[in-house]
Each structure stands twice: as C-alpha cells, then as structure tokens.
Design a protein around this motif. Structure first.
Motif, PDB file in Angstrom:
ATOM      1  N   LEU A  47       0.817  -1.214   0.000  1.00 44.65           N
ATOM      2  CA  LEU A  47       0.000   0.000   0.000  1.00 44.65           C
ATOM      3  C   LEU A  47       0.849   1.262   0.000  1.00 44.65           C
ATOM      4  N   THR A  80       3.795  -0.556   4.225  1.00 47.42           N
ATOM      5  CA  THR A  80       2.489  -1.018   4.688  1.00 47.42           C
ATOM      6  C   THR A  80       1.904  -1.974   3.657  1.00 47.42           C
ATOM      7  N   SER A 135      -1.402  -4.714   2.728  1.00 49.30           N
ATOM      8  CA  SER A 135      -2.761  -5.175   2.982  1.00 49.30           C
ATOM      9  C   SER A 135      -2.715  -6.686   2.800  1.00 49.30           C
ATOM     10  N   GLU A 159      -4.332  -4.402   7.504  1.00 48.97           N
ATOM     11  CA  GLU A 159      -3.141  -3.641   7.142  1.00 48.97           C
ATOM     12  C   GLU A 159      -2.074  -3.879   8.196  1.00 48.97           C
ATOM     13  N   SER A 167       2.033  -2.696   9.182  1.00 46.44           N
ATOM     14  CA  SER A 167       3.201  -1.853   8.904  1.00 46.44           C
ATOM     15  C   SER A 167       4.452  -2.587   9.344  1.00 46.44           C
TER      16      SER A 167
END
Length: 157
Positions: A120, A128, A130, A139, A141
């Motif tokens: 993303l 990040t 998904s 999501e 990180s």
C-alpha cells in the motif's frame, strides 16, 4: 582484494549497462554444492531478452578476466530478475506500490516473519501491506530495518 566480489562486479558493470541502457537489479555470489555462481540480474522497462543477457555476459566476462577479482572457479549467469523480481532499492518499492509482494523479516512482527499481500505504501522508515487472513483484510506496517527480503509475488486467481 578486500572489497566484496559483488561490489567489484557492480563497478565493472556500470559502463556496460549504461551503454546497453539496462538497469542492474541484483548481484549474487553464492556457493551451491561444490560450485560457485556469480549471478547478475538485469532489466529495463520493456524487459530484457536473451540477446541482451548474452551481450552483458560477454562484456562482463572480458572485464572479469582483466581484473581477475575472484580466486575460485565460478559460473557466470546473466539473466532477467523474472516475475518475482527482488525489491531492494527505494525505487523498486515505490514501483511496486499496488502490486502483490512477499516480505520476509529478520524477526517476528505480530507473530510472523513472512507476509504476502498488496504493498500500500513505502517510505524510508516503513512499508504497509494489505494482507488477507482467511476472510478478512488487515493492514500491517513493517519497519524497513526489519525487512530481510522482499520481492514481487505471482498470484494465481
């Protein structure tokens, strides 16, 4: 020579790749079984063909013979990075935004060291993804310093 083989090869490749309007994706110098392999992965916007790989291989081989930076016998392989291209540089990650990727980390994040999903976003501190977990999307990180390996991932729908 004190510099790593890959650094020397990268330096030798600069002019060759510039003349051919090609990009260096990755270099590996690895031992597999009793054989050593020097693998060079090249690419360009429209992709590379076998002829371009052959030209780079021939020119690099000549330069390696001149400089002779590698003590042991080895096999030289020059190829395209393929569909599962590694993501190493910032521009690789930025170009992969919106694409399906596989990321392995040095240490577990939320109990896992491997993630596959859509990239993303990316910046120098984190990326990040998904990811799908059974029927839901989440999501996650990942700090960039924890990324061990990242590559594009092929999906089969």
């Amino acid at each position: 020579m004190s510099r790593k083989v890959t650094e020397i090869v990268e330096e030798l490749l600069k002019d060759i790749l510039e003349q051919q309007q090609l990009e260096l994706v990755d270099i590996e110098f690895v031992k597999e079984g009793k054989n050593w392999f020097l693998r060079v992965f090249i690419d360009k916007e429209a992709g590379v063909d076998i002829e371009e790989c052959g030209i780079v291989s021939e020119k690099l081989s000549e330069k390696l013979d001149e400089v002779d930076p590698i003590e042991q016998n080895y096999f030289l392989e020059v190829s395209s990075p393929g569909a599962e291209r590694p993501l190493k540089k910032e521009k690789d990650f930025l170009g992969a935004i919106g694409k399906h990727v596989n990321v392995k980390t040095y240490e577990p994040i939320e109990g896992s060291k491997e993630f596959e999903g859509t990239l993303l976003s990316y910046n120098e501190k984190e990326l990040t993804l998904s990811i799908k977990i059974k029927t839901r999307t989440k999501e996650i990180s990942i700090p960039t310093e924890k990324v061990a390996k990242a590559r594009l991932a092929v999906t089969f729908s």
